[in-house]
Design an enzyme around this catalytic site. Sequence first.
Site, PDB file in Angstrom:
ATOM      1  N   LYS A  92       0.849  -1.197   0.000  1.00  0.00           N
ATOM      2  CA  LYS A  92       0.000   0.000   0.000  1.00  0.00           C
ATOM      3  C   LYS A  92       0.880   1.240   0.000  1.00  0.00           C
ATOM      4  O   LYS A  92       1.735   1.404   0.873  1.00  0.00           O
ATOM      5  CB  LYS A  92      -0.903   0.001   1.233  1.00  0.00           C
ATOM      6  CG  LYS A  92      -1.705   1.285   1.420  1.00  0.00           C
ATOM      7  CD  LYS A  92      -2.465   1.280   2.748  1.00  0.00           C
ATOM      8  CE  LYS A  92      -3.115   2.633   3.031  1.00  0.00           C
ATOM      9  NZ  LYS A  92      -3.780   2.666   4.350  1.00  0.00           N
ATOM     10  N   LYS A 148     -10.467  12.821   7.764  1.00  0.00           N
ATOM     11  CA  LYS A 148      -9.972  12.468   9.086  1.00  0.00           C
ATOM     12  C   LYS A 148      -9.965  13.687   9.998  1.00  0.00           C
ATOM     13  O   LYS A 148      -9.831  14.826   9.523  1.00  0.00           O
ATOM     14  CB  LYS A 148      -8.518  11.965   8.998  1.00  0.00           C
ATOM     15  CG  LYS A 148      -8.293  10.664   8.281  1.00  0.00           C
ATOM     16  CD  LYS A 148      -6.799  10.354   8.256  1.00  0.00           C
ATOM     17  CE  LYS A 148      -6.491   9.088   7.489  1.00  0.00           C
ATOM     18  NZ  LYS A 148      -6.937   7.884   8.209  1.00  0.00           N
ATOM     19  N   ASP A 164       1.683   6.497   5.429  1.00  0.00           N
ATOM     20  CA  ASP A 164       0.690   5.545   4.919  1.00  0.00           C
ATOM     21  C   ASP A 164       1.173   4.816   3.671  1.00  0.00           C
ATOM     22  O   ASP A 164       0.430   4.037   3.082  1.00  0.00           O
ATOM     23  CB  ASP A 164      -0.635   6.273   4.640  1.00  0.00           C
ATOM     24  CG  ASP A 164      -1.852   5.401   4.874  1.00  0.00           C
ATOM     25  OD1 ASP A 164      -1.719   4.365   5.553  1.00  0.00           O
ATOM     26  OD2 ASP A 164      -2.940   5.754   4.399  1.00  0.00           O
ATOM     27  N   ARG A 220      -7.380  -0.401   0.899  1.00  0.00           N
ATOM     28  CA  ARG A 220      -7.825  -1.681   0.350  1.00  0.00           C
ATOM     29  C   ARG A 220      -8.207  -1.559  -1.122  1.00  0.00           C
ATOM     30  O   ARG A 220      -8.149  -2.546  -1.862  1.00  0.00           O
ATOM     31  CB  ARG A 220      -8.984  -2.226   1.191  1.00  0.00           C
ATOM     32  CG  ARG A 220     -10.257  -1.409   1.168  1.00  0.00           C
ATOM     33  CD  ARG A 220     -11.160  -1.708   2.352  1.00  0.00           C
ATOM     34  NE  ARG A 220     -10.591  -1.219   3.608  1.00  0.00           N
ATOM     35  CZ  ARG A 220     -11.166  -1.362   4.794  1.00  0.00           C
ATOM     36  NH1 ARG A 220     -12.323  -1.986   4.900  1.00  0.00           N
ATOM     37  NH2 ARG A 220     -10.584  -0.900   5.883  1.00  0.00           N
TER      38      ARG A 220
END
Length: 512
Positions: A271, A283, A294, A357
């Site tokens: 990812k 967020k 991330d 995802r």
Amino acid sequence: MTTISIQSGPVAEVAADAIVVGVYADGEGLALSPGAAAVDAALGGTLAATLATLGASGASEETTRVATAGALAAPLVVAVGLGEAGDGEVVGAGGLEDLRKAVGAAVRSLAGKATVAVAVGAAGVEVLAATAEGAAFGAYGYDGLKTGDAAARKAPVAEIVLLAETAPDAEAQAAAQRAQVLGEAVNATRDLINTPPSHLFPQAFAEAATAAVEAAGVGSLSLEILDDAQLREGGYGGLTGVGQGSTRGPRLVKVVYTHPEATRTLAFVGKGITFDTGGISLKPSGSMETMKSDMSGAAAVLHAALAVARLGLPVNVTAWAALAENMPGGNAIRPSDVLTMFGGKTVEVLNTDAEGRLVLADAIVAASLEEPDAIVDVATLTGAQVLALGHRTAAVMSNDEEFRVQVESAAERAGEDFWPMPLPAHLRKTMDTQVADIANMGDRMGGMLVAGLFLQEFVGENGAGRIPWAHLDIAGPSFNEAGPYGYTPKGGVGFALRTLVQLADDAASGLL
């Protein structure tokens, strides 16, 4: 870059800025590690008493400095605690990983020194390897974009010398070389994670990958990069959907390493969200502060593949870095939008902050089409992982029990902490939707498991059936917001890379 070498001969004559030795807490006071014997002899047999006077306890990772006053060429001895003494074990009760952490803590404490020697003594190759790895991981610093006097910021140790009683054989030399390659790979991964998102966006990551492949200097490496236009044309709906809210488009980076003697092929999928605002499902501001990390999974798979290539392991490895910036721009995807993923499956997006995802799904499908023997994805995927396992333990989920155990075994030997988690079939139903094949969200309780179940839907088949696949959720241990400890710095950790390299080594050795 930190270099690692092995040296034998009189310890008193070693030209270094400091010599690191180990000490144990043995229940009655301090006990010196076997490797410290020569240093102790050069100091007149007083080292343990001096350390005790200075308050040393032998506790794990505790460091105590002693001036040598001309008794050795090195002006300083640094004793590092190894914890409780083991039952005849050179490394103590904590084992090889505690040894790595202790040596890493000592080397990290010596930032600003050019050359550090570590007394290994007559220990076997496993102890030598763990010592070298701990030193390599501890020799790290990230200056970022700071200006001013670089010397005042104390550069990490540049040279590690392992002091052995006898001249190193080929196995010992190979262990030291492997440790240096691992150290450089972990530290390169940390550099990418620590780079601010103003300077590391999808195209910048792709350029960094290109430079890293070229620098590796391995002829059997190749690189392919798909830009945003190519991703749209190719039907990569997850990557293009997540990336369309940003002015900086997504990328898919593919690094391929092949070996003429390989009988097994592994795919590593990472990812690579270079910054995650959450998109339209924004967020809270405090939750964004570490979101430059991330992309830790993508950084890990890239440099794991390069490390495997540099080590020349007889296994084929393909690394896929799925890169996008998740921003709430005017063209961003909305909750309730439907994306058509690579391969044709449709996904209803219920939460744009469940974006990792989506990009991983595209890359897992692409990896599956090449029919590897196994796929491992690595991702800072869910806050639920941190809630369940904390900041130092990652989760592993799999569609194949035997393969999950193999991944756990590789992680344990590499020194990384993973805990097995289930993929309960009943949670899959919570992602059912009226408008698409699957939703990107399901039951909030068990969110880590729901994410794993979502990814499992995109794993394909090879000639033997469903491809064995493991999902590594590293959200907690990927980024260290607290102070440094052991060989772990503050900031990017480089977590999971060592497990991937060990898994590749296992495949090359016929263990997979």
